[in-house]
Design a protein around this motif. Structure first.
Motif, PDB file in Angstrom:
ATOM      1  N   THR A  42       0.825  -1.193   0.000  1.00  0.00           N
ATOM      2  CA  THR A  42       0.000   0.000   0.000  1.00  0.00           C
ATOM      3  C   THR A  42       0.863   1.248   0.000  1.00  0.00           C
ATOM      4  OG1 THR A  42      -1.708   1.211   1.193  1.00  0.00           O
ATOM      5  CG2 THR A  42      -0.157  -0.062   2.518  1.00  0.00           C
ATOM      6  N   SER A  43       0.393   2.254  -0.722  1.00  0.00           N
ATOM      7  CA  SER A  43       1.109   3.531  -0.758  1.00  0.00           C
ATOM      8  C   SER A  43       0.517   4.532   0.215  1.00  0.00           C
ATOM      9  CB  SER A  43       1.055   4.110  -2.181  1.00  0.00           C
ATOM     10  OG  SER A  43      -0.289   4.327  -2.575  1.00  0.00           O
TER      11      SER A  43
ATOM     12  N   MET B 208      -5.067  -5.851   2.770  1.00  0.00           N
ATOM     13  CA  MET B 208      -5.558  -5.277   1.517  1.00  0.00           C
ATOM     14  C   MET B 208      -4.702  -4.088   1.093  1.00  0.00           C
ATOM     15  SD  MET B 208      -9.691  -5.386   1.981  1.00  0.00           S
ATOM     16  CE  MET B 208      -9.948  -4.945   0.274  1.00  0.00           C
ATOM     17  N   PRO B 209      -4.490  -3.896  -0.222  1.00  0.00           N
ATOM     18  CA  PRO B 209      -3.714  -2.740  -0.693  1.00  0.00           C
ATOM     19  C   PRO B 209      -4.581  -1.483  -0.786  1.00  0.00           C
ATOM     20  CG  PRO B 209      -4.329  -4.115  -2.552  1.00  0.00           C
ATOM     21  CD  PRO B 209      -4.857  -4.810  -1.332  1.00  0.00           C
ATOM     22  N   PHE B 210      -3.995  -0.352  -0.417  1.00  0.00           N
ATOM     23  CA  PHE B 210      -4.649   0.949  -0.564  1.00  0.00           C
ATOM     24  C   PHE B 210      -3.723   1.826  -1.404  1.00  0.00           C
ATOM     25  CE2 PHE B 210      -6.173  -0.918   3.372  1.00  0.00           C
ATOM     26  CZ  PHE B 210      -7.548  -0.725   3.283  1.00  0.00           C
ATOM     27  N   CYS B 211      -4.265   2.332  -2.492  1.00  0.00           N
ATOM     28  CA  CYS B 211      -3.424   3.052  -3.449  1.00  0.00           C
ATOM     29  C   CYS B 211      -3.437   4.554  -3.203  1.00  0.00           C
ATOM     30  CB  CYS B 211      -3.865   2.722  -4.870  1.00  0.00           C
ATOM     31  SG  CYS B 211      -3.785   0.933  -5.227  1.00  0.00           S
TER      32      CYS B 211
ATOM     33  N   LEU C 141     -13.214   1.150   5.289  1.00  0.00           N
ATOM     34  CA  LEU C 141     -11.862   0.915   4.802  1.00  0.00           C
ATOM     35  C   LEU C 141     -11.852   0.015   3.575  1.00  0.00           C
ATOM     36  CD1 LEU C 141      -9.436   0.434   7.833  1.00  0.00           C
ATOM     37  CD2 LEU C 141      -9.409   2.199   6.085  1.00  0.00           C
ATOM     38  N   ILE C 142     -12.667  -1.013   3.597  1.00  0.00           N
ATOM     39  CA  ILE C 142     -12.726  -1.942   2.467  1.00  0.00           C
ATOM     40  C   ILE C 142     -13.116  -1.216   1.183  1.00  0.00           C
ATOM     41  CG2 ILE C 142     -14.020  -3.906   1.527  1.00  0.00           C
ATOM     42  CD1 ILE C 142     -14.124  -5.006   4.404  1.00  0.00           C
ATOM     43  N   LYS C 143     -14.007  -0.253   1.299  1.00  0.00           N
ATOM     44  CA  LYS C 143     -14.458   0.490   0.119  1.00  0.00           C
ATOM     45  C   LYS C 143     -13.330   1.321  -0.513  1.00  0.00           C
ATOM     46  CE  LYS C 143     -19.249   0.866   1.698  1.00  0.00           C
ATOM     47  NZ  LYS C 143     -19.814  -0.053   0.695  1.00  0.00           N
ATOM     48  N   LEU C 144     -12.274   1.626   0.274  1.00  0.00           N
ATOM     49  CA  LEU C 144     -11.167   2.431  -0.235  1.00  0.00           C
ATOM     50  C   LEU C 144     -10.079   1.589  -0.895  1.00  0.00           C
ATOM     51  CD1 LEU C 144     -10.664   4.968   2.717  1.00  0.00           C
ATOM     52  CD2 LEU C 144     -11.956   5.297   0.593  1.00  0.00           C
ATOM     53  N   SER C 145     -10.145   0.287  -0.758  1.00  0.00           N
ATOM     54  CA  SER C 145      -9.082  -0.558  -1.292  1.00  0.00           C
ATOM     55  C   SER C 145      -9.101  -0.564  -2.819  1.00  0.00           C
ATOM     56  CB  SER C 145      -9.235  -1.980  -0.763  1.00  0.00           C
ATOM     57  OG  SER C 145      -8.276  -2.834  -1.346  1.00  0.00           O
TER      58      SER C 145
END
Length: 312
Positions: free
Chosen positions: A5-6, A164-167, A182-186
């Motif tokens: 994740t960035s 999960m990755p978050f960009c 949070l899941i919606k932002l992945s």
């Protein structure tokens, strides 16, 4: 899959429509937090000090008050700080930590409410067997079982969210973080991961609600068979505090978490405030002012304090 994740922090947007009332909102939440802390601490102190309250019902109530303090503390200090300082940031580890503890403590609370309803069911429907059935060993087992159920309901979804990755997306339109948002932002496929918190919350909420409802159906049926109207009224009034808190807690959380999706985030924030602020704020008053034994214990403790002050 490892987490690549960035994103190093998230932004809690809180109440953007109340931009000019941020400090007022912060002061209100701070005052509420202090009342929640002091009110529940008073109940805990009273239950520990008064030997007349060394009963299973009040053992569970003491633990419920502890949970109320923990839940409010997991959410409100960060929200208050952000509102006062004009900041919206929460670190990535802080976000995951808040997600986990809010979900864990909330799950434990609802299982504990079901346990309390079972305790009342045995006390009212099987009073002669109550001392034998609800003993100190069973109370401890039920409490540990509540914690175990809460842990199992939240640990899997929290681990999956952490992996999960978050960009680029890091704006959470809420005043605290939770796994659903949070899941919606992945930037990965989230369909299966979204299903897990939904199923877990449904099992905890609807399972404990089913147990609570069944207990109260038996309780009401037993109370309605009491010989006089005055006996019925007295019995109903002594059980109303727990029932009031059950309705307040379950109605708000079912609205927030059991629905698969919601297009009205402002409604979710309002219901979240009801669950994280209003319910914990009211619980000390509900359980003390609507419970005769608690009122008697408060009066006795106050009289002792006055006498000790006069003697000194």
């Amino acid at each position: 899959m490892l987490n690549h994740t960035s994103v190093t922090e998230f932004l809690l947007l809180a109440f953007p429509s109340l931009h000019h009332q941020q400090r007022l909102m912060a002061i209100t939440l701070l005052a509420s937090h202090l009342v929640i802390f002091m009110g529940n601490l008073l109940i805990i102190s009273l239950l520990l000090a008064e030997r007349d309250l060394y009963r299973p019902m009040y053992f569970f109530l003491c633990n419920l008050s502890c949970l109320e303090i923990f839940i409010a503390t997991s959410i409100l200090p960060k929200a208050i700080g952000n509102l006062l300082m004009g900041s919206k940031a929460i670190s990535y580890p802080g976000c995951l930590t808040q997600c986990y503890f809010y979900s864990l403590l909330g799950s434990i609370q609802f299982v504990l409410l079901a346990v309390m309803s079972y305790d009342r069911y045995v006390a009212i429907c099987h009073p002669l067997h109550y001392p034998m059935l609800i003993n100190s060993q069973l109370c401890l087992q039920l409490l540990l079982g509540s914690w175990a159920a809460g842990f199992l309901a939240t640990v899997v979804s929290t681990v999956l969210v952490a992996r999960m990755p978050f960009c680029n997306a890091n704006r959470i339109d809420h005043f605290f973080s939770n796994s659903v948002l949070l899941i919606k932002l992945s930037c990965a496929e989230t369909q299966i991961v979204e299903l897990i918190p939904f199923v877990a919350s449904s099992i905890i909420l609807l399972g404990s609600l089913g147990m609570t409802a069944m207990s109260y159906l038996y309780i009401i049926n037993t109370l309605l068979r009491l010989p006089s109207a005055s006996s019925q009224h007295k019995a109903f009034s002594t059980r109303s505090s727990h029932f009031t808190f059950v309705i307040l807690g379950y109605s708000s959380c079912i609205f927030m978490y059991v629905q698969p999706s919601s297009h009205h985030i402002s409604y979710n924030k309002a219901v979240a405030l009801l669950n994280t602020v209003v319910a914990p704020l009211m619980s000390p008053f509900i359980f003390s002012l609507r419970n005769q034994m608690m009122k008697d214990a408060l009066k006795a403790a106050w009289k002792r304090r006055v006498i000790n002050f006069v003697v000194v």
